[in-house]
Design an enzyme around this catalytic site. Structure first.
Site, PDB file in Angstrom:
ATOM      1  CE  LYS A 219     -26.775 -16.497  -4.212  1.00  0.00           C
ATOM      2  NZ  LYS A 219     -28.161 -16.034  -4.099  1.00  0.00           N
ATOM      3  CG  ASP A 247     -28.980 -13.478  -6.419  1.00  0.00           C
ATOM      4  OD1 ASP A 247     -29.452 -12.407  -6.019  1.00  0.00           O
ATOM      5  OD2 ASP A 247     -29.373 -14.590  -6.016  1.00  0.00           O
ATOM      6  CD  GLU A 273     -31.927 -14.375  -8.435  1.00  0.00           C
ATOM      7  OE1 GLU A 273     -32.340 -14.982  -7.435  1.00  0.00           O
ATOM      8  OE2 GLU A 273     -31.350 -14.945  -9.382  1.00  0.00           O
ATOM      9  CD  GLU A 302     -34.189 -15.197  -3.522  1.00  0.00           C
ATOM     10  OE1 GLU A 302     -33.662 -15.513  -2.447  1.00  0.00           O
ATOM     11  OE2 GLU A 302     -33.632 -15.327  -4.617  1.00  0.00           O
ATOM     12  CG  ASP A 325     -39.664 -19.301  -2.681  1.00  0.00           C
ATOM     13  OD1 ASP A 325     -38.429 -19.413  -2.704  1.00  0.00           O
ATOM     14  OD2 ASP A 325     -40.373 -19.810  -1.784  1.00  0.00           O
ATOM     15  CG  HIS A 352     -35.571 -18.694  -5.015  1.00  0.00           C
ATOM     16  ND1 HIS A 352     -36.104 -19.078  -3.790  1.00  0.00           N
ATOM     17  CD2 HIS A 352     -34.245 -18.534  -4.812  1.00  0.00           C
ATOM     18  CE1 HIS A 352     -35.135 -19.124  -2.895  1.00  0.00           C
ATOM     19  NE2 HIS A 352     -34.000 -18.810  -3.485  1.00  0.00           N
TER      20      HIS A 352
END
Length: 436
Positions: A219, A247, A273, A302, A325, A352
């Site tokens: 992240k 992401d 992402e 997602e 998703d 996801h």
């Protein structure tokens, strides 16, 4: 047996994951992984279980939406639904009054996803098969009959969809055997939530490497210098040959995304992402074009509302990786449309997952994609997060960083009743304890 639906109930179930920063990212700093948990009862005693995923606050709104949709479901038989699944999907998504709350997006689509997930679970249980196998065994025309092609025929027609599925018949049994033996490749996001300390991050990376993981997601997006430091730390931990993805969870504007990711290019991420607003199709296209010379792809999906948005992302060459998703789109029906469009546009699908129960569900979809649609594992993997699986009656099985195909009938949606009762909000024991 008709399996007439006699009742549909929904409960607000929340897990206090924010206490340990599980799931924390640049935009969602304190998520409490939650579900609106749906149970369908039938006159013969067979039940269907489903849910849609949330981050805590607002789950009660989704519960209300599910209760509003329920009136369209109760009284119908399973056979009536699946004999015209496209019509049933459209009934739920195109109610003349509730449609105004979407259409096919936001809370109302989350509610539809939860209800339809329960219907698919019921169908798979009635057939005595795990959902992925139910799909694999269907004839191409039956699969296509479950999809609403409205608004996407300029990208994919019914005839094209049937043709894709017919071509995938060759080698299908071999691919199914391959999955049963080796499983579907996964990557882990569990090591590098934004709120984790360096010490915890190092320990989790060490443990993951020992367990056979080779693909890691980090992240980013809150602070550039901190991102550089953490990406350097993780790249050193996992080595130059393992795969790294980053992401940002929608943190940046377009130009900011391009500059920020360019500063992280030295760590050789496979993709960035959700670099910007999940609704900004042309923004994603601009980012994709700018990062292509650096060898960095763009992944998103997602929080992509529906098949129509995915159509435009693909038409605009805005994504190099499609992330379906299982609870954001309109259940299996709408995800089937996206899998087929992604195959036509030659963009790999990397779902996801994570949260609570998303891994359990989406494994079925990606297994079907490989066996019955794409026939490819190139540049493909499914996200895995090691949280909350113990609350399910048929939790995911990971072996050597691969999803092993579920064997139990259904869509793997059923939760342990004891877990539901303990975590029901606000009256469950867990929430009474945390409130006090």
């Amino acid at each position: 047996m008709l399996h007439k639906i006699t009742a549909l109930t929904v409960r607000d179930v929340r897990f206090p994951t924010s206490l340990e920063q599980h799931g924390s990212d640049a935009m969602h700093t304190d998520p409490d992984y939650s579900v609106a948990y749906v149970v369908i009862d039938t006159d013969c005693g067979l039940k269907g279980f489903g849910f849609t995923f949330t981050l805590g606050k607002g789950t009660e709104i989704v519960v209300c939406a599910v209760e509003a949709v329920a009136a369209l479901v109760v009284g119908k038989s399973l056979q009536e639904i699946v004999s015209d699944f496209r019509g049933f999907y459209r009934l739920l998504t195109s109610d003349g009054q509730m449609r105004w709350l979407g259409p096919e997006k936001g809370v109302i689509q989350l509610a539809v996803a939860g209800v339809l997930n329960a219907v698919w679970d019921l169908w798979a249980r009635a057939e005595g098969k795990p959902l992925w196998k139910l799909l694999v065994d269907m004839e191409p025309k039956q699969i296509v009959s479950c999809i609403d092609f409205r608004y996407i025929t300029d990208a994919l027609t019914e005839e094209e969809a049937v043709d894709i599925l017919m071509k995938a018949q060759e080698g299908k049994q071999r691919r199914e055997d391959h999955m049963l033996e080796e499983g579907y490749p996964a990557y882990t996001t569990s090591c590098a939530w934004l709120g984790y300390s360096d010490q915890l991050l190092k320990q989790l990376c060490t443990d993951a490497l020992k367990a056979g993981w080779t693909t890691f997601k980090v992240k980013v997006g809150a602070d550039l210098e901190d991102d550089i430091r953490r990406c350097r730390l993780i790249r050193q931990m996992i080595g130059p040959d393992n795969t790294l993805m980053i992401d940002a969870n929608q943190r940046w504007d377009v130009a900011e995304a391009i500059g920020w990711v360019s500063s992280l290019a030295e760590f050789k991420p496979l993709w960035i992402e959700e670099p910007t607003s999940p609704d900004d199709i042309l923004g994603h296209a601009a980012i994709s074009k700018a990062l292509a010379p650096l060898g960095i792809g763009v992944a998103s999906g997602e929080q992509c509302h529906n098949r129509v948005m995915f159509k435009q992302f693909l038409q605009a060459s805005a994504l190099q990786f499609v992330q379906i998703d299982s609870c954001r789109l309109g259940s299996v029906n709408e995800n089937l449309a996206v899998l087929l469009m992604a195959h036509k546009f030659r963009v790999p699908v990397c779902p996801h997952a994570g949260g609570v129960g998303l891994c359990e569900l989406v494994q079925h979809l990606i297994l079907f994609d490989y066996i019955g649609v794409s026939a490819s594992l190139s540049n493909r993997m499914c996200e895995y997060v090691d949280h909350l699986h113990e609350h399910f009656t048929s939790p995911v099985v990971i072996h050597d960083a691969h999803y092993m195909p579920p064997k139990d009938p259904g869509y793997s949606c059923e939760m342990l009743e004891s877990s539901v009762q303990r975590h029901q909000y606000p009256e469950g024991a867990v929430w009474k304890l945390n409130t006090n």
